[in-house]
Design an enzyme around this catalytic site. Sequence first.
Site, PDB file in Angstrom:
ATOM      1  N   ASP A 157       0.824  -1.204   0.000  1.00  0.00           N
ATOM      2  CA  ASP A 157       0.000   0.000   0.000  1.00  0.00           C
ATOM      3  C   ASP A 157       0.858   1.253   0.000  1.00  0.00           C
ATOM      4  OD1 ASP A 157      -2.496   1.419   0.167  1.00  0.00           O
ATOM      5  OD2 ASP A 157      -2.141   1.702   2.304  1.00  0.00           O
ATOM      6  N   LYS A 181       1.189 -15.366  -3.094  1.00  0.00           N
ATOM      7  CA  LYS A 181       1.614 -16.571  -3.790  1.00  0.00           C
ATOM      8  C   LYS A 181       2.565 -17.422  -2.950  1.00  0.00           C
ATOM      9  CE  LYS A 181       1.014 -14.684  -8.447  1.00  0.00           C
ATOM     10  NZ  LYS A 181       0.088 -15.742  -8.924  1.00  0.00           N
ATOM     11  N   ARG A 202      -9.882  11.893 -11.019  1.00  0.00           N
ATOM     12  CA  ARG A 202      -9.268  11.784  -9.696  1.00  0.00           C
ATOM     13  C   ARG A 202      -8.874  10.348  -9.361  1.00  0.00           C
ATOM     14  NH1 ARG A 202     -13.564  13.157  -6.015  1.00  0.00           N
ATOM     15  NH2 ARG A 202     -11.992  12.937  -4.364  1.00  0.00           N
ATOM     16  N   LYS A 203      -9.153   9.411 -10.234  1.00  0.00           N
ATOM     17  CA  LYS A 203      -8.835   8.006  -9.995  1.00  0.00           C
ATOM     18  C   LYS A 203      -7.453   7.649 -10.544  1.00  0.00           C
ATOM     19  CE  LYS A 203     -13.654   6.436 -10.206  1.00  0.00           C
ATOM     20  NZ  LYS A 203     -14.590   5.514 -10.903  1.00  0.00           N
TER      21      LYS A 203
END
Length: 236
Positions: A157, A181, A202-203
């Site tokens: 993140d 995995k 905005r994405k």
Amino acid sequence: MLRSCAARLRTLGAGRGGARPPAGNPGPAQRWFSSEKLIPEDRSLPNPSWNKELRLLFEQFMKKCEDGSWTHMPSYNYKNTLSIQDFKTLIHDGKLANKQLSQAQLFTRSYEEGLGFEYVMFYNDAEKRTVCFFQGGPYLQGAPGFLHGGAISTMIDATLGTSAMIAVGIVMTANLNITFKRPIPLGSAVVINSQVDKIEGRKVFVSCNVRSADEKTVHSEATSLFIKLEPGKSLT
């Protein structure tokens, strides 16, 4: 030599032909990663807890910084460093913001050296890529001998968010999808390769994979959606 090189790259503008945001209008990377008026210790530089793999990766990419193709991104714990003025319109309770932000530290930099998250990031402007070299300390254990899934999720993140932030400014995570995995041995170094795939208003759509230091083993893959925050609009 490495520390002096890092000092020359204190802002994202360094290493891009000397381009910097105009005075009085710092870009997102300069505002968030500059050491000026912030806690001076750069936590992205080698310390005694770094293993040989992490040190080698760091040295390899510091050399790539010399021709300006990559930029080393300094990192601080941010205690008492975020500008409350910048965020007061995003938090409904201004008094709470002042109190809490004055004590805040960046989660990934809140552990003592070697115990938690040890990492360094490099950015390639031409390719819109961010690479993070990460070593998880003993306080991040999940199954005995292996890194906790939440710890690698945190670094995924953080890396994806850095890519998105550099692309459009201050963002927050809207969605994060991770496929695990293979487990990561505690204390080993891994490479998180991140890139911006698409921007729609905005994405910001970003993806990455997590590989072993020799990049032969794929540990995880992830995709994410970040939303650029609207100036003046409260988050609460």
